[in-house]
Write a protein that holds these residues in place. Sequence first.
Motif, PDB file in Angstrom:
ATOM      1  N   TYR A  28       0.758  -1.310   0.028  1.00 42.34           N
ATOM      2  CA  TYR A  28       0.111  -0.018   0.018  1.00 42.34           C
ATOM      3  C   TYR A  28       0.785   1.237   0.023  1.00 42.34           C
ATOM      4  CZ  TYR A  28      -3.026  -3.656   1.598  1.00 42.34           C
ATOM      5  OH  TYR A  28      -3.633  -4.752   1.829  1.00 42.34           O
ATOM      6  N   PRO A  29       0.636   2.354  -1.056  1.00 41.50           N
ATOM      7  CA  PRO A  29      -0.654   2.232  -1.773  1.00 41.50           C
ATOM      8  C   PRO A  29      -0.267   1.156  -2.972  1.00 41.50           C
ATOM      9  CG  PRO A  29       0.793   4.132  -2.003  1.00 41.50           C
ATOM     10  CD  PRO A  29       0.954   3.415  -0.712  1.00 41.50           C
ATOM     11  N   THR A  30      -1.191   0.678  -3.417  1.00 42.06           N
ATOM     12  CA  THR A  30      -1.083  -0.415  -4.709  1.00 42.06           C
ATOM     13  C   THR A  30      -0.967  -0.115  -5.821  1.00 42.06           C
ATOM     14  OG1 THR A  30      -2.538  -1.843  -3.036  1.00 42.06           O
ATOM     15  CG2 THR A  30      -1.973  -2.482  -5.172  1.00 42.06           C
ATOM     16  N   ARG A  31       0.068  -0.168  -6.584  1.00 41.53           N
ATOM     17  CA  ARG A  31       0.484   0.565  -7.723  1.00 41.53           C
ATOM     18  C   ARG A  31      -0.038  -0.825  -8.930  1.00 41.53           C
ATOM     19  NH1 ARG A  31       3.799   4.868  -7.897  1.00 41.53           N
ATOM     20  NH2 ARG A  31       4.824   5.265  -5.871  1.00 41.53           N
ATOM     21  N   GLU A  32      -0.373  -0.101  -9.912  1.00 43.36           N
ATOM     22  CA  GLU A  32      -0.578  -0.960 -11.009  1.00 43.36           C
ATOM     23  C   GLU A  32       0.520  -1.935 -11.502  1.00 43.36           C
ATOM     24  OE1 GLU A  32      -2.630   2.901 -11.866  1.00 43.36           O
ATOM     25  OE2 GLU A  32      -0.838   2.686 -11.220  1.00 43.36           O
ATOM     26  N   GLY A  33       0.483  -3.158 -11.660  1.00 43.71           N
ATOM     27  CA  GLY A  33       1.178  -4.069 -11.799  1.00 43.71           C
ATOM     28  C   GLY A  33       1.493  -5.071 -10.725  1.00 43.71           C
ATOM     29  N   GLU A  34       0.727  -4.740  -9.612  1.00 44.24           N
ATOM     30  CA  GLU A  34       0.693  -5.373  -8.297  1.00 44.24           C
ATOM     31  C   GLU A  34      -0.074  -6.653  -8.524  1.00 44.24           C
ATOM     32  OE1 GLU A  34       1.382  -6.886  -4.410  1.00 44.24           O
ATOM     33  OE2 GLU A  34       2.538  -5.674  -5.649  1.00 44.24           O
ATOM     34  N   GLN A  35      -1.137  -6.644  -9.563  1.00 46.87           N
ATOM     35  CA  GLN A  35      -1.914  -7.727  -9.654  1.00 46.87           C
ATOM     36  C   GLN A  35      -1.212  -9.037 -10.061  1.00 46.87           C
ATOM     37  OE1 GLN A  35      -1.778  -5.119 -11.414  1.00 46.87           O
ATOM     38  NE2 GLN A  35      -1.698  -5.814 -13.682  1.00 46.87           N
ATOM     39  N   LEU A  36       0.035  -8.602 -10.778  1.00 47.87           N
ATOM     40  CA  LEU A  36       0.803  -9.791 -11.416  1.00 47.87           C
ATOM     41  C   LEU A  36       1.708 -10.197 -10.355  1.00 47.87           C
ATOM     42  CD1 LEU A  36       1.724  -7.912 -14.799  1.00 47.87           C
ATOM     43  CD2 LEU A  36      -0.247  -9.443 -14.280  1.00 47.87           C
ATOM     44  N   LYS A  37       1.995  -9.665  -9.003  1.00 47.02           N
ATOM     45  CA  LYS A  37       2.995  -9.906  -8.174  1.00 47.02           C
ATOM     46  C   LYS A  37       2.374 -10.473  -7.002  1.00 47.02           C
ATOM     47  CE  LYS A  37       5.812  -6.206  -9.600  1.00 47.02           C
ATOM     48  NZ  LYS A  37       6.317  -4.690  -9.060  1.00 47.02           N
ATOM     49  N   CYS A  38       1.171  -9.972  -6.541  1.00 51.59           N
ATOM     50  CA  CYS A  38       0.582 -10.677  -5.334  1.00 51.59           C
ATOM     51  C   CYS A  38       0.155 -11.957  -5.696  1.00 51.59           C
ATOM     52  CB  CYS A  38      -0.558  -9.688  -4.617  1.00 51.59           C
ATOM     53  SG  CYS A  38      -1.891  -9.317  -5.722  1.00 51.59           S
ATOM     54  N   ALA A  39      -0.479 -12.782  -4.554  1.00 50.37           N
ATOM     55  CA  ALA A  39      -1.254 -13.765  -4.746  1.00 50.37           C
ATOM     56  C   ALA A  39      -2.607 -13.536  -5.323  1.00 50.37           C
ATOM     57  CB  ALA A  39      -1.456 -14.450  -3.482  1.00 50.37           C
ATOM     58  N   PRO A  40      -3.262 -14.514  -6.179  1.00 50.90           N
ATOM     59  CA  PRO A  40      -4.443 -14.124  -6.919  1.00 50.90           C
ATOM     60  C   PRO A  40      -5.528 -13.906  -5.837  1.00 50.90           C
ATOM     61  CG  PRO A  40      -3.995 -16.530  -6.879  1.00 50.90           C
ATOM     62  CD  PRO A  40      -2.872 -16.161  -6.335  1.00 50.90           C
ATOM     63  N   PRO A  41      -6.631 -13.312  -6.289  1.00 50.40           N
ATOM     64  CA  PRO A  41      -7.881 -13.087  -5.527  1.00 50.40           C
ATOM     65  C   PRO A  41      -8.478 -14.412  -4.919  1.00 50.40           C
ATOM     66  CG  PRO A  41      -7.960 -11.751  -7.338  1.00 50.40           C
ATOM     67  CD  PRO A  41      -6.923 -12.563  -7.640  1.00 50.40           C
ATOM     68  N   LEU A  42      -8.933 -14.223  -3.583  1.00 53.29           N
ATOM     69  CA  LEU A  42      -9.553 -15.362  -2.908  1.00 53.29           C
ATOM     70  C   LEU A  42     -11.242 -15.570  -3.441  1.00 53.29           C
ATOM     71  CD1 LEU A  42      -8.271 -15.000   0.428  1.00 53.29           C
ATOM     72  CD2 LEU A  42      -7.549 -16.436  -1.294  1.00 53.29           C
ATOM     73  N   SER A  43     -11.717 -14.534  -3.619  1.00 55.72           N
ATOM     74  CA  SER A  43     -13.279 -14.443  -4.212  1.00 55.72           C
ATOM     75  C   SER A  43     -13.312 -14.814  -5.546  1.00 55.72           C
ATOM     76  CB  SER A  43     -13.887 -13.166  -3.864  1.00 55.72           C
ATOM     77  OG  SER A  43     -13.324 -12.284  -4.712  1.00 55.72           O
ATOM     78  N   THR A  44     -14.404 -15.428  -5.849  1.00 56.85           N
ATOM     79  CA  THR A  44     -14.534 -15.556  -7.475  1.00 56.85           C
ATOM     80  C   THR A  44     -14.692 -14.260  -8.084  1.00 56.85           C
ATOM     81  OG1 THR A  44     -16.941 -15.769  -7.140  1.00 56.85           O
ATOM     82  CG2 THR A  44     -15.710 -17.902  -6.915  1.00 56.85           C
ATOM     83  N   TYR A  45     -15.377 -13.458  -7.479  1.00 52.55           N
ATOM     84  CA  TYR A  45     -15.573 -12.042  -8.022  1.00 52.55           C
ATOM     85  C   TYR A  45     -14.106 -11.295  -8.483  1.00 52.55           C
ATOM     86  CZ  TYR A  45     -16.651  -7.168  -8.881  1.00 52.55           C
ATOM     87  OH  TYR A  45     -16.782  -5.956  -9.287  1.00 52.55           O
ATOM     88  N   GLY A  46     -13.531 -11.400  -7.412  1.00 50.27           N
ATOM     89  CA  GLY A  46     -11.893 -10.835  -7.813  1.00 50.27           C
ATOM     90  C   GLY A  46     -11.272 -11.493  -8.913  1.00 50.27           C
ATOM     91  N   PHE A  47     -11.374 -13.041  -8.740  1.00 45.28           N
ATOM     92  CA  PHE A  47     -10.625 -13.783  -9.718  1.00 45.28           C
ATOM     93  C   PHE A  47     -11.121 -13.570 -11.084  1.00 45.28           C
ATOM     94  CE2 PHE A  47      -9.909 -17.783 -11.852  1.00 45.28           C
ATOM     95  CZ  PHE A  47      -8.490 -17.968 -11.410  1.00 45.28           C
ATOM     96  N   GLN A  48     -12.609 -13.400 -11.171  1.00 46.56           N
ATOM     97  CA  GLN A  48     -13.223 -13.169 -12.493  1.00 46.56           C
ATOM     98  C   GLN A  48     -12.656 -11.889 -13.095  1.00 46.56           C
ATOM     99  OE1 GLN A  48     -15.761 -11.151 -14.094  1.00 46.56           O
ATOM    100  NE2 GLN A  48     -15.284 -12.175 -15.897  1.00 46.56           N
ATOM    101  N   LYS A  49     -12.591 -10.827 -12.083  1.00 44.28           N
ATOM    102  CA  LYS A  49     -11.994  -9.549 -12.698  1.00 44.28           C
ATOM    103  C   LYS A  49     -10.561  -9.492 -13.177  1.00 44.28           C
ATOM    104  CE  LYS A  49     -15.721  -6.934 -12.821  1.00 44.28           C
ATOM    105  NZ  LYS A  49     -16.324  -6.340 -13.947  1.00 44.28           N
ATOM    106  N   LEU A  50      -9.903 -10.439 -12.680  1.00 49.36           N
ATOM    107  CA  LEU A  50      -8.573 -10.646 -12.952  1.00 49.36           C
ATOM    108  C   LEU A  50      -8.613 -11.408 -14.165  1.00 49.36           C
ATOM    109  CD1 LEU A  50      -5.378 -10.226 -12.202  1.00 49.36           C
ATOM    110  CD2 LEU A  50      -5.449 -12.516 -11.216  1.00 49.36           C
ATOM    111  N   ALA A  51      -9.351 -12.151 -14.476  1.00 43.52           N
ATOM    112  CA  ALA A  51      -9.534 -12.795 -15.914  1.00 43.52           C
ATOM    113  C   ALA A  51      -9.837 -11.681 -16.814  1.00 43.52           C
ATOM    114  CB  ALA A  51     -10.482 -13.948 -15.677  1.00 43.52           C
ATOM    115  N   VAL A  52     -10.535 -11.073 -16.590  1.00 47.50           N
ATOM    116  CA  VAL A  52     -10.956  -9.900 -17.502  1.00 47.50           C
ATOM    117  C   VAL A  52      -9.761  -9.346 -18.087  1.00 47.50           C
ATOM    118  CG1 VAL A  52     -11.903  -7.704 -17.785  1.00 47.50           C
ATOM    119  CG2 VAL A  52     -13.362  -9.319 -16.570  1.00 47.50           C
TER     120      VAL A  52
END
Length: 339
Positions: free
Chosen positions: A134-158
């Motif tokens: 934090y603050p979370t920069r663009e690109g962090e989604q590729l470094k951190c663990a994947p989302p735990l919720s199906t909603y977050g996981f699907q948005k990452l799939a987008v």
Amino acid sequence: MKILVTGSAGFIAGYLVEELLKAGHTVIGIDNYSKYGPVEKSYDKNPNYHFTEGDVKDTELMKELIEDCDQVIAIAAMIGGITYFHTYAYDLLAENERIMASTFDAAIWAHEHNHLQKIDVLSSSMVYESTTQYPTREGEQLKCAPPLSTYGFQKLAVEYFAKGAWEQYKLPYTIIRPFNCVGTGEQRAKNEKEIMSGNVKLAMSHVVPDIIQKVYKGQDPLHILGDGNQIRHYTYGGDLARGIRLCVESEKATNEDFNLSTPVSTTVLELSKMIWEKINGEKEFRYVSDKPFEYDVQKRVPSVEKAKEVLGFEANTSLSDTLDIVIPWVKKQMDLGNI
């Protein structure tokens, strides 16, 4: 520019379509009214707005609508607040994947055979669900663990749809991540599961209208989920729409991703007290904590520097000013029986 907006009758799109029309663009809208049912918008009779009631999963229809468009903004999705994505854990994943696949199939076709320039996809701050940075920069989604919720996981799939379409078909994209959009336009969803929060029945599952409703109904002490220390960035819908328009218009946004958010952190408890005081004046603020949901992320703090530097975008509407707009609107909808 001629722009196709999917999910054009929805909450965020209500701000966005108006913003695009004011900027001189022609907008093609499609929505199947699956969330709220038929709704009237202020721009329905605008000569530069052309609406089709239809399902985005109908790829042939999408090809007809996208055929002579310059860009498409992919907003259509099953989406809701925290109770929504706990209740519809599978449907959110399955239905939204079908929606996204159809949208990209049509966009890839239009890019190859016509003159579609780019697809702009709405992701979510939930792609950062598992971050500890934090603050979370663009690109962090590729470094951190994947989302735990199906909603977050699907948005990452987008976002991976966008990357894959570029890598294989050279379809340019922009990934847009809104943070906690707040504004007018949310109503009782047709398929929303009703839940009790203390003695008040809710049917919206977004924190701001839910708290407003509970305070107006006289709930005292106020029931909030968890201890209230969850940190959010409540961003006004009008600001968000402007940021999305800049993503569409700027050549610098091509093949980039952006957090669109206010820079101001607010806890749920601070938000609750602010709403309470705007409605109840100096009446003593009291609250109790209810059991939180499993995927109630405790902290979302975005980095907003990239959007400022590349797009010149800043979300400058304060939460207090936003609430001055939203509170009377929610009260009116309560009186009309829409909430």
